[in-house]
Scaffold this active site. Sequence first.
Site, mmCIF file in Angstrom:
data_model
loop_
_atom_site.group_PDB
_atom_site.id
_atom_site.type_symbol
_atom_site.label_atom_id
_atom_site.label_comp_id
_atom_site.label_asym_id
_atom_site.label_seq_id
_atom_site.Cartn_x
_atom_site.Cartn_y
_atom_site.Cartn_z
ATOM 1 N N GLU A 175 -25.294 45.991 45.151
ATOM 2 C CA GLU A 175 -24.102 45.469 44.092
ATOM 3 C C GLU A 175 -23.151 46.252 44.564
ATOM 4 O O GLU A 175 -23.311 47.750 44.628
ATOM 5 C CB GLU A 175 -24.914 46.175 42.699
ATOM 6 C CG GLU A 175 -26.040 45.210 42.019
ATOM 7 C CD GLU A 175 -25.559 44.169 41.733
ATOM 8 O OE1 GLU A 175 -24.403 43.924 41.303
ATOM 9 O OE2 GLU A 175 -26.304 43.262 41.332
ATOM 10 N N THR A 187 -21.037 51.416 52.587
ATOM 11 C CA THR A 187 -22.512 52.016 52.671
ATOM 12 C C THR A 187 -23.430 50.894 52.742
ATOM 13 O O THR A 187 -24.343 50.976 53.277
ATOM 14 C CB THR A 187 -22.567 52.829 51.278
ATOM 15 O OG1 THR A 187 -21.621 53.844 51.025
ATOM 16 C CG2 THR A 187 -23.850 53.658 51.295
ATOM 17 N N ALA A 188 -23.216 49.772 52.104
ATOM 18 C CA ALA A 188 -23.902 48.531 52.198
ATOM 19 C C ALA A 188 -24.313 48.181 53.389
ATOM 20 O O ALA A 188 -25.418 47.592 53.849
ATOM 21 C CB ALA A 188 -23.533 47.644 51.180
ATOM 22 N N GLY A 197 -23.345 50.708 45.078
ATOM 23 C CA GLY A 197 -22.491 51.579 45.634
ATOM 24 C C GLY A 197 -21.354 50.536 46.399
ATOM 25 O O GLY A 197 -20.928 49.586 46.240
ATOM 26 N N SER A 198 -20.875 51.414 47.569
ATOM 27 C CA SER A 198 -19.576 50.704 48.215
ATOM 28 C C SER A 198 -20.056 49.766 49.230
ATOM 29 O O SER A 198 -21.167 49.793 49.800
ATOM 30 C CB SER A 198 -18.786 51.864 48.656
ATOM 31 O OG SER A 198 -19.408 52.456 49.877
ATOM 32 N N GLU A 201 -10.164 48.043 47.095
ATOM 33 C CA GLU A 201 -10.681 48.684 45.947
ATOM 34 C C GLU A 201 -10.089 50.027 45.497
ATOM 35 O O GLU A 201 -10.495 50.928 46.618
ATOM 36 C CB GLU A 201 -12.438 48.844 45.470
ATOM 37 C CG GLU A 201 -12.643 49.343 44.540
ATOM 38 C CD GLU A 201 -14.434 49.455 44.539
ATOM 39 O OE1 GLU A 201 -14.875 49.947 45.254
ATOM 40 O OE2 GLU A 201 -14.678 48.962 43.620
ATOM 41 N N CYS A 227 -17.111 49.577 38.468
ATOM 42 C CA CYS A 227 -16.942 48.392 39.501
ATOM 43 C C CYS A 227 -16.264 47.243 38.775
ATOM 44 O O CYS A 227 -15.710 46.319 39.580
ATOM 45 C CB CYS A 227 -18.156 48.089 40.032
ATOM 46 S SG CYS A 227 -19.764 47.762 38.712
ATOM 47 N N LYS A 231 -32.800 57.999 44.572
ATOM 48 C CA LYS A 231 -31.891 59.032 45.099
ATOM 49 C C LYS A 231 -30.456 58.734 44.278
ATOM 50 O O LYS A 231 -29.747 57.923 44.617
ATOM 51 C CB LYS A 231 -31.585 58.912 46.490
ATOM 52 C CG LYS A 231 -30.819 60.092 47.184
ATOM 53 C CD LYS A 231 -29.947 60.025 48.086
ATOM 54 C CE LYS A 231 -28.842 59.456 48.028
ATOM 55 N NZ LYS A 231 -27.624 60.125 47.187
HETATM 56 P P1 NAD Z 1 -21.124 55.078 47.976
HETATM 57 O O1 NAD Z 1 -21.602 53.905 48.578
HETATM 58 O O2 NAD Z 1 -20.415 55.906 48.624
HETATM 59 O O3 NAD Z 1 -22.542 55.794 47.426
HETATM 60 C C1 NAD Z 1 -23.554 55.144 46.513
HETATM 61 C C2 NAD Z 1 -24.782 55.912 47.028
HETATM 62 O O4 NAD Z 1 -25.152 55.544 48.138
HETATM 63 C C3 NAD Z 1 -24.963 57.437 46.687
HETATM 64 O O5 NAD Z 1 -26.288 57.543 46.247
HETATM 65 C C4 NAD Z 1 -24.757 57.769 47.945
HETATM 66 O O6 NAD Z 1 -25.466 59.132 48.521
HETATM 67 C C5 NAD Z 1 -25.644 56.806 48.812
HETATM 68 N N1 NAD Z 1 -25.237 56.766 50.356
HETATM 69 C C6 NAD Z 1 -24.222 56.769 50.869
HETATM 70 N N2 NAD Z 1 -24.327 56.473 52.350
HETATM 71 C C7 NAD Z 1 -25.546 56.334 52.395
HETATM 72 C C8 NAD Z 1 -26.195 55.793 53.708
HETATM 73 N N3 NAD Z 1 -25.681 55.958 54.746
HETATM 74 N N4 NAD Z 1 -27.510 55.409 53.495
HETATM 75 C C9 NAD Z 1 -28.076 55.299 51.939
HETATM 76 N N5 NAD Z 1 -27.362 55.974 51.087
HETATM 77 C C10 NAD Z 1 -26.245 56.287 51.171
HETATM 78 O O7 NAD Z 1 -20.647 54.720 46.530
HETATM 79 P P2 NAD Z 1 -19.760 55.599 45.623
HETATM 80 O O8 NAD Z 1 -18.638 56.298 45.842
HETATM 81 O O9 NAD Z 1 -20.844 56.440 44.925
HETATM 82 O O10 NAD Z 1 -19.668 54.637 44.313
HETATM 83 C C11 NAD Z 1 -18.536 53.951 44.097
HETATM 84 C C12 NAD Z 1 -18.813 52.540 44.514
HETATM 85 O O11 NAD Z 1 -19.774 51.847 43.961
HETATM 86 C C13 NAD Z 1 -17.370 51.705 44.437
HETATM 87 O O12 NAD Z 1 -17.218 50.845 45.569
HETATM 88 C C14 NAD Z 1 -18.111 50.758 43.200
HETATM 89 O O13 NAD Z 1 -17.132 49.452 43.094
HETATM 90 C C15 NAD Z 1 -19.426 50.496 43.318
HETATM 91 N N6 NAD Z 1 -20.180 50.122 42.241
HETATM 92 C C16 NAD Z 1 -20.503 48.972 42.215
HETATM 93 C C17 NAD Z 1 -21.395 48.369 41.113
HETATM 94 C C18 NAD Z 1 -21.809 47.071 40.760
HETATM 95 O O14 NAD Z 1 -22.883 46.831 39.987
HETATM 96 N N7 NAD Z 1 -21.480 46.278 41.620
HETATM 97 C C19 NAD Z 1 -21.192 49.266 39.691
HETATM 98 C C20 NAD Z 1 -20.989 50.694 40.131
HETATM 99 C C21 NAD Z 1 -20.456 51.053 41.485
#
Ligand code: NAD
Length: 488
Positions: free
Chosen positions: A254, A236-237, A232-233, A392, A288, A179
């Site tokens: 990550e 969310t994690a 992602g963030s 961040e 990131c 997804k």
């Molecule tokens: P996000 O957490 O908002 O979303 C990431 C993904 O998770 C999206 O596909 C989103 O639809 C999905 N998501 C959101 N809520 C969810 C839930 N409740 N259950 C399951 N899936 C869900 O992050 P973003 O705004 O898309 O990305 C930016 C963030 O990602 C920043 O914090 C950045 O640092 C981080 N990031 C980390 C790395 C790494 O390798 N460490 C790489 C790139 C980005």
Amino acid sequence: TMAHSEALLVLENFIGGRFVPCSSYIDSYNPSTGDVYCRVPDSGKEEVEAAVKAAKAAFPVWSSKSLLERSQILNKLADLIECDLEAFAQAESKDQGKTITFAKTVDIPRAVYNFRFFASSILHHTTECTEMASMGCVHYTSRAPVGVAGLISPWNLPLYLLTWKIAPAIACGNTVVAKPSEMTSVTAWMMCKLLEKAGVPHGVVNVVFGTGTKAGEALVCHPDVPLISFTGSTLTAQRITEKSAPHCKRLSLELGGKNPAIIFDDADLTQCIPTTLRSSFANQGEICLCTSRIFVQRGIYSEFLKRFVAEAKKWKVGNPSDPTVNVGALISKEHLEKVRSYVKKAQAEGARVLCGEGVDSLALPTGNQKGYFMLPTVIAEVKDESCCMQEEIFGPVTCVVAFDTEEEVIKRANSVKYGLAATVWSSNVGRVHRVAQRLQSGLVWTNCWLVRDLNLPFGGMKASGIGREGAKDSYEFFTEVKTITIKH
Ligand code: NAD
């Protein structure tokens, strides 16, 4: 507003080797114009259920193929994406706001390389064996794919980060339900069109488009998906961890960063300044690994700041398809507002904004007036406790502060909740080793930035993540290990 001249692009889910329409859709914007140009399926439980079912059905055949067969298919897919590199790069730029140049030189080549890399690395793993002569036993380990992997990726490096998960997952013999971010789904959909030609059997790679709270959570909560790889963030994690806990799922997380650059007074500034500009502003600061706290030793602080700001002002912001432009559009209107609000907060706290937002004027081409653009912004005299130094920001904003001693800067660099990446600049070998050892950071680059060997672990400590990705790490994550004892 809708683009008048072009028909809307309508994406479909890819399930069991077929494109299937969805009953409802989400609007997706072109960040450089502010127009809706694409409709993304708003999938939920039902679509995820169908995708998991297809992935489960494909697992027995795919997991029993030889490593060489899977490797050949991954290589074929890499070749097909590479043939369409230009189209993929244009699509990524239009969907995400990044410059075409960046997509063409970073995102898409890396997506290609992700498949090539795992096509090769999967052939070279060995398992362990020990002998216990007194018991007449040998022990060995055996690794097998886990099953259906759930892959969830963000919007900043869309195809790059998604393929960094799909490639190892399927190379190991798993089948997947992916997804992508609802804001950047187009290149994943384009990749689906190449799967059949590459020889990927139906159901091995399924892509379900939609939001995190609907499609993402349905995947996280599905009982037949034993592992979730998420980028992602941090927020969310936490939600994913809670939701998956009742199923005891295996998670790879990550997450975000608040990455320091530490610049000692013996640093080679001719290397350090251009690299630190890139590490602060590349991809609009939406990586990131981007630097957002620059610690400069007092002796060179004013010289560094002067040169750094002068160079930052040269970065051109504008139409992402203009090859002379360095900074494209941010992902969304909301995100742009959020990034801007940090600059305002810093000013309210008494920090000095030396260039960029609120200080310099931004002239945009006629077609880009409604795009989500922002100038590279440098903030000085900001306190370590400020939200600009703790949270961040994920945009083209970087803070520069002075420090005196090695001991002091290590402590300050470590005083955030994150621990993803750091850079250290010094010509003293002993010092770079000492500092690198003591930084709480999953990655430390000394006298460089973003030089990656995919063989080695990638990932963060503290709030920046759990687990690592890389040749061996991804192999371990995407396989289940068994220890077998043979007595003779
Ligand atoms: P996000 O957490 O908002 O979303 C990431 C993904 O998770 C999206 O596909 C989103 O639809 C999905 N998501 C959101 N809520 C969810 C839930 N409740 N259950 C399951 N899936 C869900 O992050 P973003 O705004 O898309 O990305 C930016 C963030 O990602 C920043 O914090 C950045 O640092 C981080 N990031 C980390 C790395 C790494 O390798 N460490 C790489 C790139 C980005």
